[in-house]
Design a protein around this motif. Structure first.
Motif, short mmCIF file in Angstrom:
data_model
loop_
_atom_site.label_atom_id
_atom_site.label_comp_id
_atom_site.label_asym_id
_atom_site.label_seq_id
_atom_site.Cartn_x
_atom_site.Cartn_y
_atom_site.Cartn_z
N GLN A 429 41.60 45.55 31.73
CA GLN A 429 42.49 46.42 32.51
C GLN A 429 41.64 46.99 33.84
N LYS A 430 40.41 47.28 33.65
CA LYS A 430 39.57 47.78 34.52
C LYS A 430 39.19 46.57 35.64
N THR A 431 39.01 45.31 34.97
CA THR A 431 38.55 44.33 35.94
C THR A 431 39.92 44.04 36.71
N GLN A 432 41.02 44.03 36.03
CA GLN A 432 42.31 43.46 36.75
C GLN A 432 42.57 44.45 37.86
N THR A 433 42.32 45.94 37.48
CA THR A 433 42.39 46.84 38.71
C THR A 433 41.25 46.56 39.91
N GLN A 434 40.14 46.40 39.36
CA GLN A 434 39.05 46.22 40.43
C GLN A 434 39.48 44.85 41.27
N LEU A 435 39.79 43.76 40.65
CA LEU A 435 40.28 42.58 41.32
C LEU A 435 41.31 42.79 42.49
N ILE A 436 42.30 43.65 41.87
CA ILE A 436 43.58 43.89 42.66
C ILE A 436 43.24 44.59 43.78
N GLN A 437 42.54 45.67 43.66
CA GLN A 437 42.13 46.57 44.74
C GLN A 437 41.05 46.05 45.61
#
Length: 726
Positions: A429-437
């Motif tokens: 989830q954190k990686t997804q958030t970081q990738l999106i942002q």
């Protein structure tokens, strides 16, 4: 009935002695009541015995009734006075009174009457002889009375004497203790006042025939004592006969048999209960699911119930008389022998679990509860054992323990897997958030950088050519001025054009127009510079930057959101949001400038949204403001940190919102207005990529308004130097 006959004989003897005395004699008790008067006194007074007892106050003058001193001193006295007979005639007499005590020590007055009329010498001699006889009779009377009193008072039986009209004449100490009525309360009372109403008729049926005949009747009767207690008495009723055979009174001799009746009742009840208990115990033993075995002190079987037959496989007929070793394997013989010895030597039950052998040789595990059977002296006369076959239970417990161990291991593995999955999910989830942002900010940064570059070139061209244009225009205006000087009177066409053109106004306003164009160009150049500072597309690595410059660039980009405007839900114009800067002198801070600018714009955008939300709620009694504070502090002796506080006086937040503030994808905005990634990404940028702290206080304090009831404060703390560079 021997006591009753002896009392009857003694009473008859007393009557005969008293009646033979020639001198008038009477006896008084301590209450000054006349309890006896002989025939000579009745003849002298012309009263019957019963009338004399009732009319003593009328018969003797007052000086003859004074008995107080004699009971106190117990000294014989002689009193003189008058005796009034039934005809009302007065006779002057003297009375000699002396104290006589009965067997119980109770004092009585024995009084002898002498008249004061002169007598002849022969009469005097006869009188002396009669006096001697009277004294001898009195002595015999006292002895007989004492004997009778002792017999009645010390008897364990109740003695109650009834007159012909059913009134009590005698009431001994045992009757007093049994019924609670004192002798003074009982004597003279009628049958109706002593007996309960239901018992009167039955008692009368027993004693009434005795008034006209001899014999003895026996009766068991229920009574109530003075206190109301119910008792049961056994009575023997018989008549007391005078020498002439007439019935003088009825004597009732009784004994309280309440305890005996109760004990007999209890004994019968106990016997019935014992028989019922034995029957229940026998049924319980026969139908009990537990084996119940009775042993002798030598552990020989005395009794063996059906459950024991089923558990051990031996019938009752074969088991009785056998020693316990028949069912004990060799390997547990020492243990069983020790238990048996303890059961015989000491009192108290024992509990043990051991292996046993069935009649077919199969080994089972049994649970034993053993107790001693004791005689009245506490000696062990037998042993009772209750036995349960727990072989299946032990096997199930072992299986359950193994299952529990396997289950615990499985739970541990599942828990570990769940933790790993949870950790992996959070990382994903954190990686997804970081990738999106990151992708969003990267694209935004490239777009902003491209736009800034494209705008910068034409703006630079315009801004760079403004000064030459001003110079050229100024030269042209000088030429026109020289021409007007040399040719003061122009042609008619030129004059008309000059009037339409208003050359003087054009000359003054043209330079103002060029100055405005320069100001606009400078404004565009500042915006482009802010865009480049915000995007930091060329500064993706860790560099030392001026944080104030990044904050100011962010404010420049958000300037249009802070201007006065109308928000949805409120028709009133929201005032411009005031920005209060409280900057301290800060050194350049090593950081990822582009990422940190992203944090600033997220926090400032949220502050603006919170103020708009408060305005939408029609709370118009506040001045919208955002305060930005920066400061330098020592985290440790060797480490300097900077602190940036962004404070708003917006609508604030609830405790539930505050707890989930930095969770990914959590947002309080409506669908389409927020992704829930801003604060989560900001928290990761500050904590993970800069090793700092991002905190939120749900209450804000603004220097511009000093309002502390609403709003929020976000605090960023990062080190001046990153460990990577150190």
């Amino acid at each position: 009935m021997m006591i009753g006959k002896e009392i009857e004989q003694t009473a008859l003897g007393l009557w005969q002695v008293l009646d033979r005395v020639a001198a008038p004699v009477f006896i008084q008790d301590r209450q000054h009541r006349v309890i006896f008067a002989n025939r000579a006194l009745c003849q002298r007074s012309h009263y019957t015995a019963s009338e004399f007892l009732e009319k003593i106050d009328r018969i003797f003058s007052s000086e003859l009734r004074n008995n107080g001193a004699i009971f106190t001193t117990e000294i014989p006295v002689i009193q003189t006075g008058f005796l009034y007979n039934a005809a009302g005639m007065a006779q002057e007499i003297s009375i000699e009174k002396e104290i006589v005590r009965d067997a119980n020590g109770t004092p009585f007055i024995v009084a002898t009457i002498e008249d004061l009329i002169s007598q002849s010498k022969a009469e005097s001699t006869q009188l002396q002889q009669e006096i001697q006889e009277r004294k001898a009779a009195e002595a015999a009377l006292v002895r007989s009375q004492q004997r009778l009193t002792l017999l009645i008072q010390q008897s364990p039986f109740m003695f109650v004497e009834w007159s012909a009209n059913h009134k009590i004449q005698t009431w001994n100490a045992t009757a007093q203790r049994t019924f609670g009525y004192r002798r003074s309360e009982a004597v003279g009372q009628s049958l109706d006042e002593i007996l309960p109403e239901l018992a009167r008729e039955e008692v009368l049926d027993q004693i009434a025939p005795l008034l006209t005949q001899s014999g003895v009747t026996q009766q068991i009767q229920t009574h109530h004592t003075q206190s109301g207690k119910e008792i049961i008495c056994e009575w023997y009723h018989y008549p007391l006969l005078a020498p002439n055979g007439n019935v003088m009174s009825i004597v009732s001799m009784g004994i309280d048999i309440t305890d005996r009746v109760q004990s007999e009742t209890e004994r019968r009840q106990a016997e019935v209960a014992r028989l019922e208990s034995e029957q229940r115990l026998s049924l319980l033993i026969q139908h009990a699911p537990l084996a119940i075995i009775e042993w002798t002190p030598e552990f020989i079987v005395k009794d063996w119930n059906p459950a024991a037959e089923q558990i051990f496989g031996s019938s009752r007929s074969l088991a009785i008389g056998q020693h316990c070793d028949l069912w004990v394997p060799d390997e547990v013989q020492p243990e069983v022998s020790e238990v048996a010895a303890k059961l015989v030597e000491r009192t108290g039950g024992m509990y043990n679990i051991n292996k046993n052998r069935k009649s077919d040789g199969k080994i089972i595990t049994c649970e034993w509860h053993n107790s001693q059977i004791l005689d009245a002296d506490g000696k062990v006369i037998g042993i009772v054992s209750m036995v349960m076959d727990i072989s299946d239970r032990i096997r199930l417990e072992q299986e359950r323990e193994q299952t529990a161990i396997a289950l615990k291991q499985s739970e541990s593995q599942l828990r570990q897997q769940a933790q790993e999955l949870e950790h992996a999910f959070k990382q994903l989830q954190k990686t997804q958030t970081q990738l999106i942002q990151t992708e969003k900010m990267s694209s935004l940064g490239q777009l902003v950088a491209g736009i800034a570059h494209e705008i910068n070139n034409p703006v630079s061209f315009i801004y760079g050519n403004l000064e030459p244009a001003k110079q050229y225009i100024e030269d042209l205006l000088n030429i026109i001025h020289l021409y007007q000087t040399d040719h003061p009177v122009p042609s008619e066409n030129i004059t008309e054009e000059l009037e339409d053109l208003d050359l003087d106004f054009l000359r003054h306003d043209l330079f103002k127009l060029l100055d405005s164009m320069g100001t606009g160009a400078e404004r565009i150049r500042d915006i482009v510079r802010s865009l480049r500072h915000f995007s930091r597309h060329d500064e993706a690595d860790l560099k030392a930057v001026d944080l104030h410059e990044g904050i100011d660039s962010t404010l420049m980009l958000l300037q249009h959101l802070m201007k006065s405007s109308r928000t949805a839900g409120n028709s009133m114009l929201r005032p411009t949001i005031q920005v209060v800067k409280q900057y301290e002198v800060l050194p350049k801070v090593q950081c990822y400038a582009g990422l940190l600018n992203q944090v600033f714009i997220n926090l400032l955008s949220n502050a603006i949204d919170a103020i708009n939300s408060r305005w939408q709620a029609e709370e118009i009694d506040f001045t919208p403001a955002i305060e930005i504070q920066t400061s330098l502090f020592q985290e440790t002796d060797s480490a300097e940190w900077v602190r940036i506080c962004i404070i708003d006086n917006g609508i604030g937040m609830s405790a539930a919102t505050h707890c989930r503030l930095f969770d990914p994808f959590f947002t309080t905005k409506s669908v389409g207005q927020g992704s829930g990634l801003g604060l989560s990404v900001s928290y990761q940028i500050v904590t993970e990529q800069h090793g700092g702290r991002l905190k939120c206080d749900p209450r804000g304090i603004c220097e511009a308004t000093r309002v502390s009831k609403r709003g929020a404060t976000f605090m960023i703390e990062i080190p001046v130097k990153q460990l990577l560079w150190s």
